[in-house]
Design an enzyme around this catalytic site. Structure first.
Site, mmCIF file in Angstrom:
data_model
loop_
_atom_site.group_PDB
_atom_site.id
_atom_site.type_symbol
_atom_site.label_atom_id
_atom_site.label_comp_id
_atom_site.label_asym_id
_atom_site.label_seq_id
_atom_site.Cartn_x
_atom_site.Cartn_y
_atom_site.Cartn_z
ATOM 1 N N SER A 1 43.157 38.043 51.021
ATOM 2 C CA SER A 1 43.660 38.866 52.126
ATOM 3 C C SER A 1 44.395 38.021 53.162
ATOM 4 C CB SER A 1 42.501 39.598 52.807
ATOM 5 O OG SER A 1 41.819 40.399 51.885
HETATM 6 N N1 SAM Z 1 37.665 39.099 50.033
HETATM 7 C C1 SAM Z 1 38.688 38.578 49.169
HETATM 8 C C2 SAM Z 1 39.121 37.208 49.558
HETATM 9 O O1 SAM Z 1 38.667 36.692 50.590
HETATM 10 O O2 SAM Z 1 39.901 36.611 48.809
HETATM 11 C C3 SAM Z 1 39.838 39.547 49.073
HETATM 12 C C4 SAM Z 1 39.973 40.049 47.706
HETATM 13 S S1 SAM Z 1 41.076 41.298 47.238
HETATM 14 C C5 SAM Z 1 41.966 41.856 48.605
HETATM 15 C C6 SAM Z 1 39.938 42.615 46.803
HETATM 16 C C7 SAM Z 1 39.027 42.302 45.648
HETATM 17 O O3 SAM Z 1 38.207 43.448 45.392
HETATM 18 C C8 SAM Z 1 39.733 41.986 44.328
HETATM 19 O O4 SAM Z 1 39.365 40.711 43.893
HETATM 20 C C9 SAM Z 1 39.237 43.087 43.375
HETATM 21 O O5 SAM Z 1 39.080 42.642 42.037
HETATM 22 C C10 SAM Z 1 37.913 43.459 44.017
HETATM 23 N N2 SAM Z 1 37.381 44.765 43.647
HETATM 24 C C11 SAM Z 1 38.034 45.950 43.509
HETATM 25 N N3 SAM Z 1 37.167 46.937 43.184
HETATM 26 C C12 SAM Z 1 35.932 46.356 43.127
HETATM 27 C C13 SAM Z 1 34.629 46.839 42.849
HETATM 28 N N4 SAM Z 1 34.393 48.117 42.569
HETATM 29 N N5 SAM Z 1 33.598 45.966 42.877
HETATM 30 C C14 SAM Z 1 33.803 44.655 43.164
HETATM 31 N N6 SAM Z 1 35.017 44.119 43.424
HETATM 32 C C15 SAM Z 1 36.066 44.958 43.419
#
Ligand code: SAM
Length: 211
Positions: A61
């Site tokens: 992000s």
């Molecule tokens: N917090 C992260 C960082 O600091 O890099 C941001 C990651 S990105 C914007 C959002 C993440 O949510 C992705 O890696 C995606 O694979 C994950 N994601 C989406 N749906 C999900 C779910 N149901 N359970 C767990 N992770 C999920």
């Protein structure tokens, strides 16, 4: 001085100028080396205020988003925080550096494994597991705060149920193209929310998310 210290300091000043005031958050973001969490192809762009690709069609992000959402949780030492969407591990590292006990869930196992390595090397207090975070992580509930870092179609009840009374929730909600950030406090079992515009996230995929 470490590599990128100057760039990181400039980023913190930018976050301040954009309205981030919580010194716990700013100090932690000054400590956590974002360049270790980005794809090494983008290492020279690690301290730009932008999201960057991390593989598996996901992103780390934007620093302002991390700062804003972390501040919205009102984080303190020893607070128990659940994060849905570990991604690169950067957000979890910021929370752990503040002193929170962090639990984080990621559905892409390759991302989870890279993030775990970073938590281990940096001796960060983060428990991470693979799976669908839309159902929460009931074994460790209740949490003082829950942060969802992907955009959901609605607020999953499972997450509200796993939040402590007085606990804080930050979750982007909307359609797949645009979301609003919902920030809430659980009061007498119900979530009281405020809505903030202007954020964009990858979709939350799972049982209580998108298909
Ligand atoms: N917090 C992260 C960082 O600091 O890099 C941001 C990651 S990105 C914007 C959002 C993440 O949510 C992705 O890696 C995606 O694979 C994950 N994601 C989406 N749906 C999900 C779910 N149901 N359970 C767990 N992770 C999920």
């Amino acid at each position: 001085m470490g590599r990128f210290d100057t760039e990181r300091k400039e980023l913190i000043e930018l976050l301040r100028s954009k309205g981030i005031t919580d010194e716990n958050v700013l100090t932690a973001m000054m400590k956590v080396e974002r360049h270790l969490f980005v794809d090494q192809m983008f290492i020279n762009r690690a301290y730009e205020d932008n999201a960057l690709p991390i593989g598996s069609e996901q992103t780390i992000s934007q620093p302002y988003t991390v700062a804003f959402m972390t501040q919205a949780l009102r984080p303190k030492k020893e607070m128990k925080v659940l994060e849905i969407g570990t991604g690169s591990g950067y957000q979890a590292a910021v929370l752990a550096t503040i002193g929170c006990r962090v639990f984080t869930i990621e559905r892409h196992l390759s991302l989870l494994n890279s993030a775990r390595k970073l938590f281990d090397v940096q001796q960060l207090r983060v428990a991470a597991k693979g799976g669908d975070g839309t159902v929460g992580w009931s074994e460790h509930a209740p949490y003082d705060a829950i942060i969802v870092t992907a955009g959901a179609p609605s607020i999953p009840d499972a997450l509200v149920n796993q939040l402590n009374e007085g606990g804080r929730l930050a979750i982007p909600v909307g359609n797949k193209e645009a979301q609003q950030l919902i920030v809430g406090t659980k009061i007498s079992g119900k979530l009281q929310t405020e809505v903030i515009d202007g954020f964009k996230f990858v979709p939350l995929i799972g049982k209580n998310g998108w298909n």
